[in-house]
Enzyme design. Structure first.
Site, PDB file in Angstrom:
ATOM      1  N   TYR A 155       0.817  -1.274   0.188  1.00 51.00           N
ATOM      2  CA  TYR A 155      -0.093  -0.006  -0.012  1.00 51.00           C
ATOM      3  C   TYR A 155       0.621   1.127   0.132  1.00 51.00           C
ATOM      4  O   TYR A 155       0.696   2.263  -0.916  1.00 51.00           O
ATOM      5  CB  TYR A 155      -0.948  -0.087   1.396  1.00 51.00           C
ATOM      6  CG  TYR A 155      -1.848   1.187   1.271  1.00 51.00           C
ATOM      7  CD1 TYR A 155      -2.727   1.455   0.312  1.00 51.00           C
ATOM      8  CD2 TYR A 155      -1.900   1.852   2.587  1.00 51.00           C
ATOM      9  CE1 TYR A 155      -3.269   2.690   0.373  1.00 51.00           C
ATOM     10  CE2 TYR A 155      -2.668   2.929   2.689  1.00 51.00           C
ATOM     11  CZ  TYR A 155      -3.468   3.511   1.816  1.00 51.00           C
ATOM     12  OH  TYR A 155      -4.355   4.642   1.831  1.00 51.00           O
TER      13      TYR A 155
HETATM   14  N1  LIG Z   1      -9.908   5.694   4.561  1.00 50.75           N
HETATM   15  C1  LIG Z   1      -8.618   5.848   4.960  1.00 50.75           C
HETATM   16  O1  LIG Z   1      -8.391   5.692   6.144  1.00 50.75           O
HETATM   17  C2  LIG Z   1      -7.814   6.416   3.969  1.00 50.75           C
HETATM   18  C3  LIG Z   1      -6.554   6.899   4.432  1.00 50.75           C
HETATM   19  C4  LIG Z   1      -5.707   7.526   3.287  1.00 50.75           C
HETATM   20  C5  LIG Z   1      -5.939   7.313   2.153  1.00 50.75           C
HETATM   21  N2  LIG Z   1      -6.715   6.555   1.663  1.00 50.75           N
HETATM   22  C6  LIG Z   1      -7.381   6.394   0.038  1.00 50.75           C
HETATM   23  O2  LIG Z   1      -8.507   6.941   0.008  1.00 50.75           O
HETATM   24  C7  LIG Z   1      -9.044   6.235  -1.345  1.00 50.75           C
HETATM   25  C8  LIG Z   1     -10.406   5.702  -0.862  1.00 50.75           C
HETATM   26  O3  LIG Z   1     -10.416   5.052   0.158  1.00 50.75           O
HETATM   27  P1  LIG Z   1     -11.771   4.827   0.897  1.00 50.75           P
HETATM   28  O4  LIG Z   1     -11.407   4.227   2.470  1.00 50.75           O
HETATM   29  O5  LIG Z   1     -12.887   5.923   0.508  1.00 50.75           O
HETATM   30  O6  LIG Z   1     -12.196   3.474   0.010  1.00 50.75           O
HETATM   31  P2  LIG Z   1     -13.571   2.533   0.161  1.00 50.75           P
HETATM   32  O7  LIG Z   1     -14.593   2.973   1.013  1.00 50.75           O
HETATM   33  O8  LIG Z   1     -12.554   1.079   0.576  1.00 50.75           O
HETATM   34  O9  LIG Z   1     -13.713   2.503  -1.300  1.00 50.75           O
HETATM   35  C9  LIG Z   1     -13.063   2.131  -2.285  1.00 50.75           C
HETATM   36  C10 LIG Z   1     -13.629   2.305  -3.753  1.00 50.75           C
HETATM   37  O10 LIG Z   1     -12.618   1.843  -4.757  1.00 50.75           O
HETATM   38  C11 LIG Z   1     -13.560   0.995  -5.577  1.00 50.75           C
HETATM   39  N3  LIG Z   1     -12.860  -0.059  -5.986  1.00 50.75           N
HETATM   40  C12 LIG Z   1     -12.073  -1.064  -5.331  1.00 50.75           C
HETATM   41  N4  LIG Z   1     -11.341  -1.885  -5.981  1.00 50.75           N
HETATM   42  C13 LIG Z   1     -11.980  -1.650  -7.335  1.00 50.75           C
HETATM   43  C14 LIG Z   1     -11.492  -2.143  -8.603  1.00 50.75           C
HETATM   44  N5  LIG Z   1     -10.694  -3.517  -8.607  1.00 50.75           N
HETATM   45  N6  LIG Z   1     -11.914  -1.579  -9.742  1.00 50.75           N
HETATM   46  C15 LIG Z   1     -12.458  -0.401  -9.412  1.00 50.75           C
HETATM   47  N7  LIG Z   1     -13.080   0.028  -8.431  1.00 50.75           N
HETATM   48  C16 LIG Z   1     -12.612  -0.504  -7.204  1.00 50.75           C
HETATM   49  C17 LIG Z   1     -14.735   0.519  -4.641  1.00 50.75           C
HETATM   50  O11 LIG Z   1     -16.031   0.133  -5.458  1.00 50.75           O
HETATM   51  P3  LIG Z   1     -16.462  -1.414  -5.401  1.00 50.75           P
HETATM   52  O12 LIG Z   1     -15.958  -2.074  -4.211  1.00 50.75           O
HETATM   53  O13 LIG Z   1     -17.890  -1.300  -6.017  1.00 50.75           O
HETATM   54  O14 LIG Z   1     -15.459  -1.814  -6.656  1.00 50.75           O
HETATM   55  C18 LIG Z   1     -15.013   1.698  -3.909  1.00 50.75           C
HETATM   56  O15 LIG Z   1     -15.924   2.806  -4.673  1.00 50.75           O
HETATM   57  C19 LIG Z   1      -8.118   5.052  -1.464  1.00 50.75           C
HETATM   58  O16 LIG Z   1      -7.306   5.356  -2.631  1.00 50.75           O
HETATM   59  C20 LIG Z   1      -7.337   5.063  -0.301  1.00 50.75           C
HETATM   60  O17 LIG Z   1      -6.125   4.289  -0.626  1.00 50.75           O
HETATM   61  C21 LIG Z   1      -7.951   6.120   2.402  1.00 50.75           C
END
Ligand SMILES: NC(=O)c1ccc[n+]([C@@H]2O[C@H](COP(=O)([O-])OP(=O)(O)OC[C@H]3O[C@@H](n4cnc5c(N)ncnc54)[C@H](OP(=O)(O)O)[C@@H]3O)[C@@H](O)[C@H]2O)c1
Length: 247
Positions: A155
């Site tokens: 990651y």
């Molecule tokens: N949450 C945190 O604490 C955090 C912290 C730092 C950075 N981030 C970054 O912020 C971003 C969003 O995180 P989040 O926590 O909001 O994510 P999340 O709630 O897990 O949602 C992930 C999204 O990505 C889509 N996705 C996953 N695999 C995919 C694939 N193979 N093809 C197409 N779409 C895909 C999912 O849709 P489906 O499941 O329908 O495919 C969903 O819409 C990420 O890049 C993450 O690394 C998050």
């Protein structure tokens, strides 16, 4: 950029941070194209945005290789009526695993979504934005990319690659009017880590903000970098991490 005539493609726009970005951009009058795998969640996101007067479409896609990103870019251009003005490279996965326990297929899966998909989406869409002389791309990274945190090698290294690509793309497309920037969130409550909410609270208790973020707080920064309010910001990385990387 006139929000009322622009279109944004948001990968992972059906959940968490990406969905909050879609909601906020739609409120500004931007036509949002949200992409994800799960059709039910995608259609629900779009229905909720439309119910509040926004313009939205869902594209079902599994971003696993260059071809899937090309197909998504083409579909987004069609839905936009010819031009995508904003690209939010948000979809990402963050599996835990020590390096010596990591399987090659895990490596491929994480790098395909976190690096390859943004790479080939930019390859498709940035030249079209450059032709028009205007565009904005925001990459969603993580505070984990700044550190050596045990168990997150795939990651954090994949997002570190994205951090560098932001600068490269600013150099390649900035002179043609395409601004490319990064938002680097800290721990944030989303559907993706719902099972870890206690861990998130514990992880953040000693940092300046003293709590995880709400998805909408991260989205505010992404929307800022995606719109003309940040017209002189090129190749920057904005930490929105409650002070996580400040101390
Ligand atoms: N949450 C945190 O604490 C955090 C912290 C730092 C950075 N981030 C970054 O912020 C971003 C969003 O995180 P989040 O926590 O909001 O994510 P999340 O709630 O897990 O949602 C992930 C999204 O990505 C889509 N996705 C996953 N695999 C995919 C694939 N193979 N093809 C197409 N779409 C895909 C999912 O849709 P489906 O499941 O329908 O495919 C969903 O819409 C990420 O890049 C993450 O690394 C998050």
């Amino acid at each position: 950029m006139n929000s009322n005539q622009s279109t944004a493609l948001i990968t992972g726009g059906t959940s968490g941070i990406g969905r909050a970005v879609a909601e906020q951009l739609a409120k500004l009058g931007v036509h949002v194209v949200v992409a994800g795998r799960n059709a039910e969640r995608g259609e629900q996101t779009v229905a909720e945005i439309r119910a509040t007067g926004g313009k939205a479409n869902f594209v079902q896609t599994d971003l696993r290789n260059a071809q899937s990103t090309r197909t998504l870019a083409k579909r987004a251009v069609e839905l936009s009526g010819g031009h995508v003005d904003i690209l939010i490279n948000n979809a990402g996965i963050y599996p835990y695993g020590l390096t010596h326990e990591t399987k090659e297929e895990d490596f491929e899966r994480v790098y395909a979504l976190n690096v390859k998909a943004p790479y080939f989406l930019v390859a498709e869409l940035a030249p079209l934005m450059a032709e028009k002389g205007k565009g904005a791309i925001v990459n969603v990274s993580t505070n984990a990319a700044e550190r050596g945190i045990r168990g997150v090698s795939l990651y954090s290294s994949s997002k570190a690659a994205l951090n560098n690509l932001t600068k490269v793309w600013a150099a390649e497309y900035g002179p043609s009017g395409v601004r490319v920037n990064t938002v680097s969130p800290g721990p944030t409550y989303t559907e993706g880590n719902a099972s870890m909410s206690e861990t998130l609270a514990e992880m953040t208790s000693q940092m300046p903000a003293g709590r995880p973020a709400a998805a909408a707080e991260i989205a505010e920064a992404i929307v800022f970098l995606a719109t003309d309010r940040s017209s002189f910001v090129y190749g920057a990385k904005l930490a929105v991490d409650g002070g996580f990387t400040a101390i």
